[in-house]
Design an enzyme around this catalytic site. Structure first.
Site, PDB file in Angstrom:
ATOM      1  N   ARG A  23      78.044  58.097  39.573  1.00 20.79           N
ATOM      2  CA  ARG A  23      79.212  57.117  39.804  1.00 20.79           C
ATOM      3  C   ARG A  23      78.349  55.905  39.789  1.00 20.79           C
ATOM      4  NH1 ARG A  23      84.249  59.509  42.840  1.00 20.79           N
ATOM      5  NH2 ARG A  23      84.697  61.440  41.426  1.00 20.79           N
ATOM      6  N   ASP A  48      82.797  59.812  51.469  1.00 20.16           N
ATOM      7  CA  ASP A  48      83.574  59.526  50.033  1.00 20.16           C
ATOM      8  C   ASP A  48      82.474  58.443  49.272  1.00 20.16           C
ATOM      9  OD1 ASP A  48      85.302  59.564  48.192  1.00 20.16           O
ATOM     10  OD2 ASP A  48      86.742  58.508  49.268  1.00 20.16           O
ATOM     11  N   ASP A  95      85.498  55.027  52.265  1.00 14.79           N
ATOM     12  CA  ASP A  95      84.664  54.338  51.586  1.00 14.79           C
ATOM     13  C   ASP A  95      84.000  53.154  52.548  1.00 14.79           C
ATOM     14  OD1 ASP A  95      85.037  55.596  49.010  1.00 14.79           O
ATOM     15  OD2 ASP A  95      86.802  54.549  49.141  1.00 14.79           O
ATOM     16  N   ASP A 131      84.693  51.188  46.106  1.00 16.77           N
ATOM     17  CA  ASP A 131      85.617  51.717  45.150  1.00 16.77           C
ATOM     18  C   ASP A 131      86.451  50.368  44.820  1.00 16.77           C
ATOM     19  OD1 ASP A 131      85.194  54.436  45.390  1.00 16.77           O
ATOM     20  OD2 ASP A 131      87.291  54.794  46.259  1.00 16.77           O
TER      21      ASP A 131
END
Length: 442
Positions: free
Chosen positions: A320, A261, A222, A265
């Site tokens: 997301r 990715d 990430d 996060d």
């Protein structure tokens, strides 16, 4: 994203980049230092700024001050990846300010520099071709071992671990990182501002034939990870796939060779995070808050993952924005701009307590408002005073009408109080589009 769509979007982003220098000049506050009869204008020192009281979850308790108290010896300006990692390591957890000048490439030497001796991608493709290997077992053997060793080399090279009491700030309108993964792990009190992150490319994705009916390529890295950390403020940053959108990636075994990715996060018991005035653009799986439904993860995440998202621009994304498990997440005054690749914005996951209020959504005719919410698990949410294409819309009601197989319930069970400014949602597109992202700190 189709080729022409990406070209149009890239052209738009180049125009945004050109405007940033002017935006920075017009936006930077000046202070007057008077010496005798002469007034001298000086720009603010962003490294010394702290999160305002009441500005989201990161302001709770002790607040977030980053490295603002750094001694002069702990203030550095970096222009290379080696300098940046050295600055992070110097002085342990003593307050530090790291100023980034220009774009720093964490993968300047290229993917081949990470490859373990004997690793051969063509051989890997031949060995694990589904026509040979099938879809019933995960890959194993020499080439998979060498791929894993190569991936470990990249992991060591492109991850940078941020210590406690640190401020990382970009200088000017064009500072940032490409190919890097910022790790804010098990520390407290970190500020990251005015930086552009181009998503790192995983040089060695793993083929998993058991993932779905026809297998998938799975990637790591990430742009930024908040892992078990507390009091983190991410402000006026830009996260994008940049020169390497998914549309530019090849296909093997009939599946896209996925090298991305997430963009951000927030996982593993992380807490007290505010993400404000950022741009999240041109990406698939964007923000994950809570990374698993497992009992072990629940034991760590339950009661944590308190996150505020406000005045962010989410554009050209698939999904997301964010997907939430467990956390008390306050998402307000954000602008979501969808295109034909859109999947959903808010993912409602296990024991999530999402409050989504005063947001604006700009959707094309082909995308129904019922897709804004996606139900993964039973978890009530609060969604009030949101506008879709300029019209006030009950997101839960329209979702339940358009997706009757995934009925959502209202009522997150808590009321956010840590908000310093709430704008009328009709005004949000004009405010956020002109002020969010790197190079636009006012």
């Amino acid at each position: 994203m189709r080729t022409q769509e990406w070209h149009d979007h890239a052209t738009s982003w180049r125009a945004v980049t050109v405007r940033r220098a002017a935006a920075l000049i017009g936006c930077t506050a000046l202070v007057l230092a008077v010496t005798g009869t002469t007034a001298e204008a000086r720009p603010r020192d962003l490294g010394r700024q702290t999160l305002a009281a009441g500005d989201g979850w990161a302001s709770d308790g002790t607040g977030t001050t980053g490295g603002s108290a750094a001694a002069p010896a702990r203030v550095s300006t970096v222009t290379t990846w080696a300098e940046f990692k050295a600055a992070l390591a110097a002085g342990g957890s003593a307050p530090k300010i790291i100023k980034v000048r220009g774009t720093i490439d964490a993968n300047a030497s290229g993917c081949d520099s990470f490859a373990a001796p004997g690793y051969d991608f063509d051989r890997y493709l031949a060995d694990y071709d589904p026509a040979v290997w099938g879809y019933d077992q995960v890959v194993s053997g020499e080439q998979e071992d060498l791929r894993a060793a190569s991936a470990a080399n990249q992991d060591t090279a492109i991850k940078a671990y941020v210590p406690a009491n640190t401020t990382i700030v970009g200088l000017g309108a064009n500072a940032g990182f490409t190919g890097a993964s910022l790790q804010i792990k098990d520390v407290d009190n970190v500020i990251v501002r005015n930086l552009t992150f181009e998503s790192p490319l995983d040089c060695f994705p793993q083929w998993d034939p058991t993932d779905g009916d026809t297998g998938n390529w799975n990637s790591e890295y990430d742009s930024a990870v908040v892992y078990g950390a507390t009091h983190v403020w991410l402000d006026h940053d830009t996260f994008t796939d940049g020169d390497h959108p998914d549309s530019s990636l090849p296909t093997y075994y009939g599946r896209i060779y996925e090298q991305h990715d997430g963009e951000l996060d927030i996982v593993k018991g992380a807490d007290y995070v505010t993400a404000s005035w950022n741009v999240f653009a041109d990406h698939d799986k964007t923000i994950l808050i809570g990374n698993s439904d497992s009992a072990a993860t629940a034991a760590v995440d339950r009661g944590h993952l308190k996150v505020t998202l406000h005045h962010n621009l989410f554009t050209g994304l698939v999904e997301r924005a964010p997907r939430v498990r467990f956390g008390q997440v306050d998402s307000y005054n954000n602008h979501f701009v969808a295109d034909s690749t859109y999947g959903y914005s808010y993912g409602i996951g296990m024991e999530s307590q999402l409050v989504a209020e005063h947001n604006a959504f700009t959707l094309p005719d082909s995308v129904g408002a019922g897709l804004i919410l996606k139900k993964w698990k039973e978890a009530p949410l609060t969604a009030a005073d949101n506008y879709v294409n300029g019209v006030r819309t009950d997101l839960i009601a329209v979702h339940n009408a358009e997706v009757p197989a995934e009925i959502l319930r209202s009522g997150a069970g808590w009321t956010p109080v840590l908000r310093t400014r709430v704008d009328a949602p009709r005004a949000v597109p004009g405010i956020v589009d002109h002020r969010a992202g790197a190079g636009r700190i006012c």
